[in-house]
Structures are given as C-alpha cells and as structure tokens.
Design a protein around this motif. Sequence first.
Motif, PDB file in Angstrom:
ATOM      1  N   ALA A  61      -0.060 -36.838  28.395  1.00 25.91           N
ATOM      2  CA  ALA A  61      -1.114 -37.849  28.469  1.00 25.91           C
ATOM      3  C   ALA A  61      -0.711 -39.115  27.731  1.00 25.91           C
ATOM      4  O   ALA A  61      -1.024 -40.231  28.171  1.00 25.91           O
ATOM      5  N   LEU A  62      -0.016 -38.973  26.604  1.00 26.11           N
ATOM      6  CA  LEU A  62       0.428 -40.142  25.848  1.00 26.11           C
ATOM      7  C   LEU A  62       1.384 -40.986  26.675  1.00 26.11           C
ATOM      8  O   LEU A  62       1.229 -42.211  26.782  1.00 26.11           O
ATOM      9  N   VAL A  63       2.379 -40.334  27.262  1.00 24.28           N
ATOM     10  CA  VAL A  63       3.351 -41.063  28.079  1.00 24.28           C
ATOM     11  C   VAL A  63       2.645 -41.725  29.263  1.00 24.28           C
ATOM     12  O   VAL A  63       2.884 -42.900  29.583  1.00 24.28           O
ATOM     13  N   PHE A  64       1.748 -40.979  29.900  1.00 23.37           N
ATOM     14  CA  PHE A  64       1.045 -41.498  31.067  1.00 23.37           C
ATOM     15  C   PHE A  64       0.159 -42.682  30.704  1.00 23.37           C
ATOM     16  O   PHE A  64       0.128 -43.698  31.413  1.00 23.37           O
ATOM     17  N   ALA A  88     -11.301 -51.854  35.614  1.00 24.36           N
ATOM     18  CA  ALA A  88     -11.422 -51.281  36.954  1.00 24.36           C
ATOM     19  C   ALA A  88     -10.322 -50.264  37.203  1.00 24.36           C
ATOM     20  O   ALA A  88     -10.565 -49.178  37.745  1.00 24.36           O
ATOM     21  N   THR A  89      -9.098 -50.595  36.792  1.00 21.25           N
ATOM     22  CA  THR A  89      -7.976 -49.685  36.985  1.00 21.25           C
ATOM     23  C   THR A  89      -8.123 -48.448  36.113  1.00 21.25           C
ATOM     24  O   THR A  89      -7.946 -47.308  36.564  1.00 21.25           O
ATOM     25  N   ILE A  90      -8.461 -48.650  34.836  1.00 16.43           N
ATOM     26  CA  ILE A  90      -8.506 -47.543  33.893  1.00 16.43           C
ATOM     27  C   ILE A  90      -9.715 -46.649  34.135  1.00 16.43           C
ATOM     28  O   ILE A  90      -9.637 -45.430  34.002  1.00 16.43           O
ATOM     29  N   ALA A  91     -10.851 -47.241  34.506  1.00 16.56           N
ATOM     30  CA  ALA A  91     -12.028 -46.422  34.782  1.00 16.56           C
ATOM     31  C   ALA A  91     -11.766 -45.471  35.941  1.00 16.56           C
ATOM     32  O   ALA A  91     -12.184 -44.303  35.917  1.00 16.56           O
ATOM     33  N   GLY A  92     -11.065 -45.952  36.946  1.00 12.52           N
ATOM     34  CA  GLY A  92     -10.691 -45.070  38.047  1.00 12.52           C
ATOM     35  C   GLY A  92      -9.766 -43.962  37.587  1.00 12.52           C
ATOM     36  O   GLY A  92      -9.880 -42.816  38.026  1.00 12.52           O
ATOM     37  N   ALA A  93      -8.850 -44.291  36.672  1.00 12.66           N
ATOM     38  CA  ALA A  93      -7.921 -43.281  36.166  1.00 12.66           C
ATOM     39  C   ALA A  93      -8.640 -42.237  35.328  1.00 12.66           C
ATOM     40  O   ALA A  93      -8.302 -41.048  35.376  1.00 12.66           O
ATOM     41  N   ILE A  94      -9.641 -42.675  34.546  1.00 11.24           N
ATOM     42  CA  ILE A  94     -10.402 -41.714  33.744  1.00 11.24           C
ATOM     43  C   ILE A  94     -11.113 -40.728  34.655  1.00 11.24           C
ATOM     44  O   ILE A  94     -11.115 -39.517  34.411  1.00 11.24           O
ATOM     45  N   SER A  95     -11.730 -41.230  35.707  1.00 16.85           N
ATOM     46  CA  SER A  95     -12.395 -40.348  36.649  1.00 16.85           C
ATOM     47  C   SER A  95     -11.402 -39.379  37.283  1.00 16.85           C
ATOM     48  O   SER A  95     -11.711 -38.207  37.522  1.00 16.85           O
ATOM     49  N   GLY A 105      -7.593 -55.187  23.930  1.00 14.68           N
ATOM     50  CA  GLY A 105      -6.715 -54.383  23.088  1.00 14.68           C
ATOM     51  C   GLY A 105      -7.425 -53.178  22.509  1.00 14.68           C
ATOM     52  O   GLY A 105      -6.887 -52.063  22.488  1.00 14.68           O
ATOM     53  N   ILE A 106      -8.659 -53.374  22.042  1.00 24.70           N
ATOM     54  CA  ILE A 106      -9.455 -52.270  21.501  1.00 24.70           C
ATOM     55  C   ILE A 106      -9.748 -51.249  22.603  1.00 24.70           C
ATOM     56  O   ILE A 106      -9.677 -50.031  22.393  1.00 24.70           O
ATOM     57  N   LEU A 107     -10.089 -51.761  23.795  1.00 23.93           N
ATOM     58  CA  LEU A 107     -10.363 -50.881  24.927  1.00 23.93           C
ATOM     59  C   LEU A 107      -9.147 -50.032  25.265  1.00 23.93           C
ATOM     60  O   LEU A 107      -9.236 -48.810  25.438  1.00 23.93           O
ATOM     61  N   LEU A 108      -7.977 -50.664  25.330  1.00 22.37           N
ATOM     62  CA  LEU A 108      -6.759 -49.937  25.669  1.00 22.37           C
ATOM     63  C   LEU A 108      -6.439 -48.880  24.619  1.00 22.37           C
ATOM     64  O   LEU A 108      -6.043 -47.758  24.951  1.00 22.37           O
ATOM     65  N   ALA A 109      -6.604 -49.234  23.350  1.00 24.49           N
ATOM     66  CA  ALA A 109      -6.350 -48.267  22.282  1.00 24.49           C
ATOM     67  C   ALA A 109      -7.316 -47.083  22.376  1.00 24.49           C
ATOM     68  O   ALA A 109      -6.921 -45.920  22.211  1.00 24.49           O
ATOM     69  N   GLY A 110      -8.585 -47.371  22.643  1.00 19.04           N
ATOM     70  CA  GLY A 110      -9.557 -46.305  22.787  1.00 19.04           C
ATOM     71  C   GLY A 110      -9.257 -45.399  23.961  1.00 19.04           C
ATOM     72  O   GLY A 110      -9.436 -44.176  23.901  1.00 19.04           O
ATOM     73  N   LEU A 111      -8.759 -46.001  25.052  1.00 22.45           N
ATOM     74  CA  LEU A 111      -8.441 -45.203  26.225  1.00 22.45           C
ATOM     75  C   LEU A 111      -7.220 -44.325  25.999  1.00 22.45           C
ATOM     76  O   LEU A 111      -7.131 -43.223  26.538  1.00 22.45           O
ATOM     77  N   VAL A 112      -6.262 -44.811  25.200  1.00 23.90           N
ATOM     78  CA  VAL A 112      -5.134 -43.961  24.835  1.00 23.90           C
ATOM     79  C   VAL A 112      -5.639 -42.729  24.094  1.00 23.90           C
ATOM     80  O   VAL A 112      -5.223 -41.590  24.374  1.00 23.90           O
ATOM     81  N   ALA A 113      -6.565 -42.950  23.147  1.00 23.29           N
ATOM     82  CA  ALA A 113      -7.131 -41.825  22.400  1.00 23.29           C
ATOM     83  C   ALA A 113      -7.869 -40.865  23.331  1.00 23.29           C
ATOM     84  O   ALA A 113      -7.772 -39.641  23.183  1.00 23.29           O
ATOM     85  N   LEU A 114      -8.603 -41.421  24.301  1.00 25.26           N
ATOM     86  CA  LEU A 114      -9.326 -40.577  25.246  1.00 25.26           C
ATOM     87  C   LEU A 114      -8.360 -39.760  26.085  1.00 25.26           C
ATOM     88  O   LEU A 114      -8.558 -38.555  26.302  1.00 25.26           O
ATOM     89  N   PHE A 115      -7.291 -40.393  26.554  1.00 31.19           N
ATOM     90  CA  PHE A 115      -6.297 -39.673  27.342  1.00 31.19           C
ATOM     91  C   PHE A 115      -5.663 -38.547  26.529  1.00 31.19           C
ATOM     92  O   PHE A 115      -5.421 -37.454  27.043  1.00 31.19           O
ATOM     93  N   LEU A 116      -5.390 -38.826  25.264  1.00 33.22           N
ATOM     94  CA  LEU A 116      -4.807 -37.792  24.411  1.00 33.22           C
ATOM     95  C   LEU A 116      -5.754 -36.603  24.273  1.00 33.22           C
ATOM     96  O   LEU A 116      -5.338 -35.443  24.333  1.00 33.22           O
ATOM     97  N   GLY A 130     -14.561 -25.618  29.261  1.00 44.42           N
ATOM     98  CA  GLY A 130     -14.003 -26.893  28.816  1.00 44.42           C
ATOM     99  C   GLY A 130     -13.578 -27.757  29.984  1.00 44.42           C
ATOM    100  O   GLY A 130     -13.769 -28.975  29.984  1.00 44.42           O
ATOM    101  N   THR A 131     -12.991 -27.123  30.987  1.00 42.27           N
ATOM    102  CA  THR A 131     -12.561 -27.870  32.167  1.00 42.27           C
ATOM    103  C   THR A 131     -13.750 -28.501  32.880  1.00 42.27           C
ATOM    104  O   THR A 131     -13.719 -29.671  33.274  1.00 42.27           O
ATOM    105  N   LEU A 132     -14.825 -27.734  33.037  1.00 36.81           N
ATOM    106  CA  LEU A 132     -16.022 -28.264  33.684  1.00 36.81           C
ATOM    107  C   LEU A 132     -16.617 -29.407  32.872  1.00 36.81           C
ATOM    108  O   LEU A 132     -17.087 -30.400  33.435  1.00 36.81           O
ATOM    109  N   LEU A 133     -16.569 -29.283  31.545  1.00 36.77           N
ATOM    110  CA  LEU A 133     -17.060 -30.357  30.699  1.00 36.77           C
ATOM    111  C   LEU A 133     -16.248 -31.630  30.924  1.00 36.77           C
ATOM    112  O   LEU A 133     -16.800 -32.732  30.978  1.00 36.77           O
ATOM    113  N   MET A 134     -14.915 -31.486  31.044  1.00 36.33           N
ATOM    114  CA  MET A 134     -14.082 -32.669  31.238  1.00 36.33           C
ATOM    115  C   MET A 134     -14.357 -33.318  32.597  1.00 36.33           C
ATOM    116  O   MET A 134     -14.288 -34.533  32.734  1.00 36.33           O
TER     117      MET A 134
END
Length: 308
Positions: free
Chosen positions: A33-36, A147-154, A7-18, A178-182
């Motif tokens: 990003a929030l919807v996704f 595994a699923t989310i790490a692939g999505a972050i990449s 749950g903590i991981l998912l919440a953190g990933l939502v923040a990262l996506f935002l 900024g784009t290169l940083l992301m």
Amino acid sequence: MNVMRTGILLAGLVALFLAVGYAIGGQTGMLIALVFSVGMNAFAYWNSDKMVLSMHGARQIDRAASPDFYDMIERLSRNAGLPMPKVYVMDNPQPNAFATGRDPEHAAVAATSGLLSSLSYDEIEGVMAHELAHIRNRDTLIMTVTATIAGAISMLGNFAFFFGGGDRDRNGGLGMIGTLLMIIVAPLAAMLVQMAISRTREYSADRAGAEISGKPMALASALARISNAAHHVENDTAEANPATAHMFIINPLSGRRMDNLFSTHPATENRIAALKQIAGEMGGAAPQAQSSGPWSGGPARPNKGPWG
C-alpha cells in the motif's frame, strides 16, 4: 493555502492506504500500500487532470472550431487575470461544466454540449466565469487530485472483497468482518474527503465568478436551470465515475443510486440566495427573460442563435 491543503490531504491518504493495506494483508499489505500510494499520489499530481477529462470524453477545441465560445473564455480569462486555459467540450446532453488542472498555467475548462445548446449567452458566461474562479482560487489542484484519489479509495473496498478475509492470520485477525468493514469504510472515507473540501469552495467561486462576469443573476439563473436539468437528464459518464461529481458546477448525479453519497455541493437554493445578495451589493437587477440556447446542433456550429 490550497497547495498546503493538498499536501495534508495526500499525507492523510497515504496513512489511510497504509491502514487499509495492513487490514487486508498485514505488514506485506502495508508495504504494498505504501508503494502504491506514493506512486498514485505522484501520478495524480501530474496526470489527474488528463484522467478526468478522458473519463468524461472531453475533446479540446480551438477558436476555429467554436470562435464565440473560445472568445468568451479568452475575455473572461483576461477579466480574471488568468492565462488562457485549454478549452474542452463534452458530448453530453446534461448541461454542466467543470475546471481542472494543477495550477493556472496548466488549467482547462470543460463544458457539456448540453450546456452550450440549452443556456443563454449570459448564463453560459456566468458558468464559465465560475469555473475560471476555481482556477484563480487554485481549487482545481485539490479538486482534481481528490477526484482521482477518492476513486482509488473506493477501489480499495473492491480489493478488500477479493483479497481480504481469506487468511485470518495474515490480516491481523480481522477476517471477513474486517474485510466487510473496509468495503463500507473506503467509500465513506472518499465521501468525507470530498465533503471536507467542497462546500465553501463553491460559494467562493460563485462570488468570484459573479465579479469576473459582472452578471451574478445570470449565474443564479444558470444554476437553477442546470440543477433542474440534472434531475431529468442523466449524465452517464458521471454516473460511471461518481468520484468526479464534486468537480462540476452542479452535482451531475441522478441520486437514484448509492453513488449519490458523492454529492458534496451546497443546496442550489442557498447558492442562488447568496448570488442575489451579491447582485444587490453590485447593484444588479432581477434575472432577464431566458433566451434560446447559443446555437443549434452543438458546439461545432457557433454562428446560430444569440452567438451570431
């Protein structure tokens, strides 16, 4: 505990996506990003195990297809106090295995054909006991979702490359820098997520797996052989899906690419040393001489070799 960590991981990933969404597309990007992220999290919880199995071309088997291997999993599951998981085999020459599923009632174990053809009965038993330990410890939920989310972050890095930087005003002034940083940060974030959950989990599963099988030195021998093979036998599906590397009992990546950033396993030598200590606590002996593989010609022919 792992449910809370997930749950903590998912919440953190939502923040990262935002944050990434805002960097790429401002407020509109953040909303998208929030919807996704919400949709992806829900999908990951219910379907990530199926996705991972599909990524690696795993096919489900039953007792008729491989009675000895199936019976082994059934017996080890009883020892672990678990319901019988689904059993899968991956047609892959590299010896390896993983477990998946959101809970013990919806779990699966998967072994490569290389594992079943090159390791002894006792070694395979040790490996599969380790994977069942992950299920009992409820590691598989966070392993599979990660595994699923790490692939999505990449993947966000690729989105940033194609859609970011074109409009400096829209992306809050980050522009191309900024784009290169992301592009750099997104894979690193995925790596950090995996590293945060992997190390102690493997030691714990090694100990529990040794207790389930009663053969810690067979597991130690299997780890040594799998680790050695992983350096010489490339796992093409794992190389194509490096975000799943942390799920395997031994890192399946060759290390010849930047994808080896996803390596999160403790050193095999340290795991073997820990298992030797466990063997001493259990009154175990030194590893037995290695026997030939459990059968010839893959998992569809279980009545040859030591299985028979």
